[in-house]
Motif scaffolding. Structure first.
Motif, PDB file in Angstrom:
ATOM      1  N   LEU A 168       0.866  -1.194   0.000  1.00  0.00           N
ATOM      2  CA  LEU A 168       0.000   0.000   0.000  1.00  0.00           C
ATOM      3  C   LEU A 168       0.897   1.237   0.000  1.00  0.00           C
ATOM      4  O   LEU A 168       1.106   1.866   1.035  1.00  0.00           O
ATOM      5  CB  LEU A 168      -0.902   0.005   1.232  1.00  0.00           C
ATOM      6  N   PRO A 169       1.444   1.598  -1.163  1.00  0.00           N
ATOM      7  CA  PRO A 169       2.421   2.687  -1.214  1.00  0.00           C
ATOM      8  C   PRO A 169       1.827   4.033  -0.822  1.00  0.00           C
ATOM      9  O   PRO A 169       0.625   4.265  -0.949  1.00  0.00           O
ATOM     10  CB  PRO A 169       2.864   2.713  -2.675  1.00  0.00           C
ATOM     11  N   GLY A 170       2.713   4.907  -0.355  1.00  0.00           N
ATOM     12  CA  GLY A 170       2.322   6.286  -0.108  1.00  0.00           C
ATOM     13  C   GLY A 170       2.088   6.986  -1.437  1.00  0.00           C
ATOM     14  O   GLY A 170       2.353   6.432  -2.503  1.00  0.00           O
ATOM     15  N   SER A 171       1.612   8.203  -1.382  1.00  0.00           N
ATOM     16  CA  SER A 171       1.309   8.921  -2.630  1.00  0.00           C
ATOM     17  C   SER A 171       2.571   9.339  -3.373  1.00  0.00           C
ATOM     18  O   SER A 171       2.544   9.547  -4.579  1.00  0.00           O
ATOM     19  CB  SER A 171       0.418  10.130  -2.353  1.00  0.00           C
ATOM     20  N   ASN A 172       3.698   9.466  -2.657  1.00  0.00           N
ATOM     21  CA  ASN A 172       4.966   9.789  -3.303  1.00  0.00           C
ATOM     22  C   ASN A 172       6.114   9.438  -2.348  1.00  0.00           C
ATOM     23  O   ASN A 172       5.886   9.076  -1.190  1.00  0.00           O
ATOM     24  CB  ASN A 172       5.018  11.265  -3.715  1.00  0.00           C
ATOM     25  N   GLU A 173       7.340   9.573  -2.839  1.00  0.00           N
ATOM     26  CA  GLU A 173       8.509   9.198  -2.033  1.00  0.00           C
ATOM     27  C   GLU A 173       8.627  10.054  -0.778  1.00  0.00           C
ATOM     28  O   GLU A 173       9.000   9.556   0.290  1.00  0.00           O
ATOM     29  CB  GLU A 173       9.785   9.308  -2.862  1.00  0.00           C
ATOM     30  N   ASP A 174       8.302  11.341  -0.884  1.00  0.00           N
ATOM     31  CA  ASP A 174       8.402  12.213   0.295  1.00  0.00           C
ATOM     32  C   ASP A 174       7.466  11.755   1.412  1.00  0.00           C
ATOM     33  O   ASP A 174       7.837  11.768   2.588  1.00  0.00           O
ATOM     34  CB  ASP A 174       8.095  13.672  -0.085  1.00  0.00           C
ATOM     35  N   GLU A 175       6.244  11.362   1.046  1.00  0.00           N
ATOM     36  CA  GLU A 175       5.302  10.887   2.052  1.00  0.00           C
ATOM     37  C   GLU A 175       5.818   9.594   2.703  1.00  0.00           C
ATOM     38  O   GLU A 175       5.737   9.434   3.915  1.00  0.00           O
ATOM     39  CB  GLU A 175       3.922  10.645   1.440  1.00  0.00           C
ATOM     40  N   GLU A 176       6.366   8.694   1.885  1.00  0.00           N
ATOM     41  CA  GLU A 176       6.893   7.448   2.434  1.00  0.00           C
ATOM     42  C   GLU A 176       8.096   7.706   3.344  1.00  0.00           C
ATOM     43  O   GLU A 176       8.206   7.101   4.409  1.00  0.00           O
ATOM     44  CB  GLU A 176       7.267   6.482   1.306  1.00  0.00           C
ATOM     45  N   ARG A 177       8.963   8.616   2.955  1.00  0.00           N
ATOM     46  CA  ARG A 177      10.102   8.951   3.815  1.00  0.00           C
ATOM     47  C   ARG A 177       9.615   9.533   5.135  1.00  0.00           C
ATOM     48  O   ARG A 177      10.164   9.229   6.189  1.00  0.00           O
ATOM     49  CB  ARG A 177      11.052   9.920   3.107  1.00  0.00           C
ATOM     50  N   ALA A 178       8.567  10.355   5.071  1.00  0.00           N
ATOM     51  CA  ALA A 178       8.013  10.928   6.297  1.00  0.00           C
ATOM     52  C   ALA A 178       7.447   9.828   7.193  1.00  0.00           C
ATOM     53  O   ALA A 178       7.630   9.856   8.415  1.00  0.00           O
ATOM     54  CB  ALA A 178       6.947  11.963   5.966  1.00  0.00           C
ATOM     55  N   MET A 179       6.761   8.840   6.610  1.00  0.00           N
ATOM     56  CA  MET A 179       6.228   7.730   7.400  1.00  0.00           C
ATOM     57  C   MET A 179       7.352   6.925   8.033  1.00  0.00           C
ATOM     58  O   MET A 179       7.279   6.571   9.213  1.00  0.00           O
ATOM     59  CB  MET A 179       5.352   6.819   6.532  1.00  0.00           C
ATOM     60  N   LEU A 180       8.377   6.640   7.252  1.00  0.00           N
ATOM     61  CA  LEU A 180       9.518   5.898   7.788  1.00  0.00           C
ATOM     62  C   LEU A 180      10.193   6.689   8.907  1.00  0.00           C
ATOM     63  O   LEU A 180      10.530   6.134   9.951  1.00  0.00           O
ATOM     64  CB  LEU A 180      10.529   5.599   6.678  1.00  0.00           C
ATOM     65  N   ARG A 181      10.373   7.985   8.686  1.00  0.00           N
ATOM     66  CA  ARG A 181      11.026   8.840   9.683  1.00  0.00           C
ATOM     67  C   ARG A 181      10.218   8.883  10.978  1.00  0.00           C
ATOM     68  O   ARG A 181      10.757   8.821  12.076  1.00  0.00           O
ATOM     69  CB  ARG A 181      11.194  10.256   9.121  1.00  0.00           C
ATOM     70  N   THR A 182       8.906   8.947  10.850  1.00  0.00           N
ATOM     71  CA  THR A 182       8.030   9.086  12.017  1.00  0.00           C
ATOM     72  C   THR A 182       7.802   7.770  12.753  1.00  0.00           C
ATOM     73  O   THR A 182       7.812   7.736  13.985  1.00  0.00           O
ATOM     74  CB  THR A 182       6.666   9.663  11.585  1.00  0.00           C
ATOM     75  N   PHE A 183       7.611   6.679  12.014  1.00  0.00           N
ATOM     76  CA  PHE A 183       7.160   5.440  12.639  1.00  0.00           C
ATOM     77  C   PHE A 183       8.204   4.332  12.723  1.00  0.00           C
ATOM     78  O   PHE A 183       8.062   3.428  13.546  1.00  0.00           O
ATOM     79  CB  PHE A 183       5.920   4.911  11.916  1.00  0.00           C
ATOM     80  N   VAL A 184       9.221   4.355  11.879  1.00  0.00           N
ATOM     81  CA  VAL A 184      10.209   3.275  11.895  1.00  0.00           C
ATOM     82  C   VAL A 184      11.503   3.722  12.568  1.00  0.00           C
ATOM     83  O   VAL A 184      12.012   3.031  13.455  1.00  0.00           O
ATOM     84  CB  VAL A 184      10.483   2.748  10.464  1.00  0.00           C
ATOM     85  N   LEU A 185      12.027   4.853  12.162  1.00  0.00           N
ATOM     86  CA  LEU A 185      13.316   5.290  12.698  1.00  0.00           C
ATOM     87  C   LEU A 185      13.344   5.393  14.210  1.00  0.00           C
ATOM     88  O   LEU A 185      14.285   4.879  14.830  1.00  0.00           O
ATOM     89  CB  LEU A 185      13.749   6.612  12.066  1.00  0.00           C
ATOM     90  N   PRO A 186      12.365   6.017  14.856  1.00  0.00           N
ATOM     91  CA  PRO A 186      12.438   6.115  16.320  1.00  0.00           C
ATOM     92  C   PRO A 186      12.469   4.738  16.997  1.00  0.00           C
ATOM     93  O   PRO A 186      13.181   4.544  17.975  1.00  0.00           O
ATOM     94  CB  PRO A 186      11.168   6.869  16.709  1.00  0.00           C
TER      95      PRO A 186
END
Length: 196
Positions: A168-186
């Motif tokens: 279920l991809p994000g609408s673009n790479e920036d949105e996916e990077r934001a999701m990864l930054r917010t939910f995976v990295l921490p």
């Protein structure tokens, strides 16, 4: 059918040859439409030979997913060397983003994440051993102090996050990077996160 399929001391390469054939079959027919008959035909062997190496379709899929995941991760690690100029968070984000991009541009991997194959992917992501060691090693690169069981749990969670973005991809790479930054990295990087 090639009668000398295992001749000339190539028996040790038989499983690899079968997995190479699977790659082509997946591109041509999708994942859910592939059975053992199609794989045997593509590999140029009998079904009996195929079953000698893989007891069923699930075992074949697990072996294929494991091999291709190892190759993908090794390629990404090699191409994106650790840099002292970038923070661990930036390096992790770059590597996870690279995984998404690499899977999407590789036809025999991208086909796995088409809607018709979502059930197969979910089942494989939950199969023990598919990518466990790789995921644990990936996490251990960023949190070397974690115990092996904890790194394995975090690694399995990262795999699920990546699989969900591929399915279920994000609408673009920036949105996916934001999701990864917010939910995976921490979760991966926070030394205060208790996971043991």
């Amino acid at each position: 059918m090639n009668s000398d399929w295992l001749a000339g001391g190539r028996a040790e390469l038989a499983a690899e040859r079968i997995l190479d054939a699977v790659r082509t079959v997946f591109i041509d027919h999708g994942v859910s439409g592939v059975g053992m008959t199609e794989v045997a035909e593509a590999a140029g062997c009998s079904r009996a030979t195929l079953y000698r190496y893989f007891e069923n379709r699930q075992a074949l899929y697990v072996a294929f997913a494991g091999r291709e995941t190892r190759a993908l991760i090794e390629r990404i690690w090699r191409d994106r060397e650790v840099s002292v100029d970038r923070s661990p968070a930036q390096q992790l984000l770059d590597q996870l983003t690279a995984v998404l991009a690499e899977v999407r541009k590789t036809p025999h991997l991208a086909v796995w994440f088409e809607p018709a194959n979502a059930g197969i992917v979910a089942q494989l992501a939950n199969s023990p051993g598919v990518v466990d060691a790789l995921a644990a090693n990936f996490v251990a690169r960023f949190r070397p102090g974690l115990s092996a069981p904890a790194a394995g749990r975090v690694g399995r969670w990262v795999v699920r996050a990546v699989v969900s973005l591929l399915t279920l991809p994000g609408s673009n790479e920036d949105e996916e990077r934001a999701m990864l930054r917010t939910f995976v990295l921490p979760f991966v990087l926070d030394e205060h996160t208790v996971i043991d």
